[in-house]
Design a protein around this motif. Structure first.
Motif, PDB file in Angstrom:
ATOM      1  N   ARG A   1     -39.965  48.588  50.395  1.00  0.00           N
ATOM      2  CA  ARG A   1     -38.890  49.576  50.498  1.00  0.00           C
ATOM      3  C   ARG A   1     -37.564  49.005  50.048  1.00  0.00           C
ATOM      4  NH1 ARG A   1     -40.079  54.112  53.450  1.00  0.00           N
ATOM      5  NH2 ARG A   1     -42.210  54.099  54.268  1.00  0.00           N
ATOM      6  N   CYS A   2     -36.721  49.882  49.538  1.00  0.00           N
ATOM      7  CA  CYS A   2     -35.374  49.482  49.127  1.00  0.00           C
ATOM      8  C   CYS A   2     -34.580  49.125  50.397  1.00  0.00           C
ATOM      9  CB  CYS A   2     -34.688  50.619  48.388  1.00  0.00           C
ATOM     10  SG  CYS A   2     -32.975  50.247  47.964  1.00  0.00           S
ATOM     11  N   PRO A   3     -33.974  47.933  50.451  1.00  0.00           N
ATOM     12  CA  PRO A   3     -33.230  47.529  51.645  1.00  0.00           C
ATOM     13  C   PRO A   3     -32.044  48.462  51.926  1.00  0.00           C
ATOM     14  CG  PRO A   3     -33.510  45.682  50.117  1.00  0.00           C
ATOM     15  CD  PRO A   3     -33.975  46.904  49.402  1.00  0.00           C
ATOM     16  N   GLU A   4     -31.518  49.082  50.888  1.00  0.00           N
ATOM     17  CA  GLU A   4     -30.366  49.982  51.045  1.00  0.00           C
ATOM     18  C   GLU A   4     -30.796  51.380  51.470  1.00  0.00           C
ATOM     19  OE1 GLU A   4     -27.000  49.540  50.863  1.00  0.00           O
ATOM     20  OE2 GLU A   4     -27.582  47.417  50.845  1.00  0.00           O
ATOM     21  N   CYS A   5     -31.749  51.955  50.730  1.00  0.00           N
ATOM     22  CA  CYS A   5     -32.092  53.375  50.910  1.00  0.00           C
ATOM     23  C   CYS A   5     -33.328  53.598  51.779  1.00  0.00           C
ATOM     24  CB  CYS A   5     -32.337  54.033  49.559  1.00  0.00           C
ATOM     25  SG  CYS A   5     -31.237  53.468  48.269  1.00  0.00           S
ATOM     26  N   ASP A   6     -34.099  52.551  52.010  1.00  0.00           N
ATOM     27  CA  ASP A   6     -35.321  52.645  52.804  1.00  0.00           C
ATOM     28  C   ASP A   6     -36.367  53.591  52.190  1.00  0.00           C
ATOM     29  OD1 ASP A   6     -36.758  51.605  54.990  1.00  0.00           O
ATOM     30  OD2 ASP A   6     -36.473  53.484  56.092  1.00  0.00           O
TER      31      ASP A   6
ATOM     32  N   ALA B   1     -38.478  49.265  41.034  1.00  0.00           N
ATOM     33  CA  ALA B   1     -37.143  49.860  41.057  1.00  0.00           C
ATOM     34  C   ALA B   1     -37.076  50.895  42.161  1.00  0.00           C
ATOM     35  CB  ALA B   1     -36.827  50.498  39.714  1.00  0.00           C
ATOM     36  N   CYS B   2     -35.872  51.075  42.677  1.00  0.00           N
ATOM     37  CA  CYS B   2     -35.665  52.082  43.705  1.00  0.00           C
ATOM     38  C   CYS B   2     -35.446  53.434  43.030  1.00  0.00           C
ATOM     39  CB  CYS B   2     -34.452  51.719  44.558  1.00  0.00           C
ATOM     40  SG  CYS B   2     -34.019  53.029  45.714  1.00  0.00           S
ATOM     41  N   PRO B   3     -36.251  54.448  43.366  1.00  0.00           N
ATOM     42  CA  PRO B   3     -36.073  55.763  42.721  1.00  0.00           C
ATOM     43  C   PRO B   3     -34.761  56.440  43.119  1.00  0.00           C
ATOM     44  CG  PRO B   3     -37.853  55.842  44.353  1.00  0.00           C
ATOM     45  CD  PRO B   3     -37.357  54.420  44.330  1.00  0.00           C
ATOM     46  N   GLN B   4     -34.168  55.989  44.232  1.00  0.00           N
ATOM     47  CA  GLN B   4     -32.932  56.634  44.694  1.00  0.00           C
ATOM     48  C   GLN B   4     -31.657  55.995  44.118  1.00  0.00           C
ATOM     49  OE1 GLN B   4     -33.384  58.279  48.569  1.00  0.00           O
ATOM     50  NE2 GLN B   4     -31.263  57.774  49.106  1.00  0.00           N
ATOM     51  N   CYS B   5     -31.486  54.666  44.331  1.00  0.00           N
ATOM     52  CA  CYS B   5     -30.262  54.018  43.845  1.00  0.00           C
ATOM     53  C   CYS B   5     -30.472  53.281  42.519  1.00  0.00           C
ATOM     54  CB  CYS B   5     -29.712  53.062  44.899  1.00  0.00           C
ATOM     55  SG  CYS B   5     -30.740  51.604  45.159  1.00  0.00           S
ATOM     56  N   SER B   6     -31.688  53.292  42.002  1.00  0.00           N
ATOM     57  CA  SER B   6     -32.107  52.628  40.749  1.00  0.00           C
ATOM     58  C   SER B   6     -31.908  51.109  40.716  1.00  0.00           C
ATOM     59  CB  SER B   6     -31.518  53.233  39.479  1.00  0.00           C
ATOM     60  OG  SER B   6     -30.737  54.305  39.666  1.00  0.00           O
TER      61      SER B   6
HETATM   62 ZN    ZN Z   1     -32.231  52.092  46.813  1.00  0.00          ZN
END
Ligand code: ZN
Length: 234
Positions: A181-186, A211-216
């Protein structure tokens, strides 16, 4: 009268390693052959999967370059048959394909000793891959017993291929990363590709790129250390 060319090598050097090219398209075969000019190899061509199989069992090559779409026996089945037979199980294979089907590509990556290159492949890239597999220059440090001359070059090239193990990229690694999981967006990170490398092919390392689909934000996950790090920093 036609003068016969003397095919004897200059010295009593060992025969050049055989590289087998399997493609139903003659232009493609010529292109691949051209990419191997700088390599010291004896290029043999096969026009379909059945032909390639026959040639592999007749004289196992030091390297096989094949397409996936071949008449009679396709490239996937060809690789599978070659991997199952002890005579050809260690032959390094370069698969050139336009297929992006992850299931099919995963099937190849599980077989081992297979490098997948996307089609159309740049001939420099192909030549580079062939050189990395060690079919171009033989090491001088291993004297061969004269009774083994006919078999020795093949096994020597194979051990060279192991020693010259290089990193390669794949979109279908044998081991996929865990759910990360993205540490920022979870949110769950999206897998893009893996890089396989390490010191030898017996002791490979794998890095996955996600890659994070939310914050890229982009990340790298190293299997050996199970560490996830951002690659966007700095
Ligand atoms: Zn993210």
């Amino acid at each position: 009268m036609v003068k016969l060319k003397r095919l004897q090598p200059e010295s009593d050097a060992e025969p050049a390693p055989i590289v087998l090219i399997a493609s139903s398209d003659s232009d493609t075969r010529s292109l691949y052959r051209e990419s191997l000019i700088s390599t010291r190899s004896d290029v043999v061509e096969a026009i379909d999967g059945r032909d390639a199989l026959v040639q592999c069992f007749k004289r196992p090559p030091a390297l096989l370059i094949t397409e996936t779409r071949l008449p009679y026996i396709d490239g996937y089945a060809l690789c599978e048959v070659l991997r199952k037979d002890p005579l050809t199980s260690a032959v390094p294979i370069v698969v050139v394909t336009a297929d992006v089907d992850p299931v099919a590509l995963a099937r190849l990556s599980r077989m081992g000793r297979i490098t997948v290159l996307g089609k159309p492949v740049a001939i420099e890239r192909l030549a580079e891959t062939v050189r990395a597999l060690g079919t171009t220059d033989a090491p001088d440090d291993e004297p061969i017993a004269s009774s083994d001359v006919s078999l020795a070059p093949r096994s020597r090239y194979m051990s060279t291929a192991v020693r010259r193990f290089r990193r390669f990229e794949t979109v279908a690694p044998a081991a996929l990363p865990p759910a990360l999981r993205c540490p920022e967006c979870d949110v769950l990170l999206k897998f893009s590709k893996s890089q396989i490398g390490g010191v030898t092919s017996r002791d490979p390392e794998q890095w996955d790129y996600l890659a994070c689909p939310q914050c890229s934000e982009r990340f790298e996950y190293r299997h050996r250390t199970r560490a996830l790090r951002s690659t966007d920093e700095g």
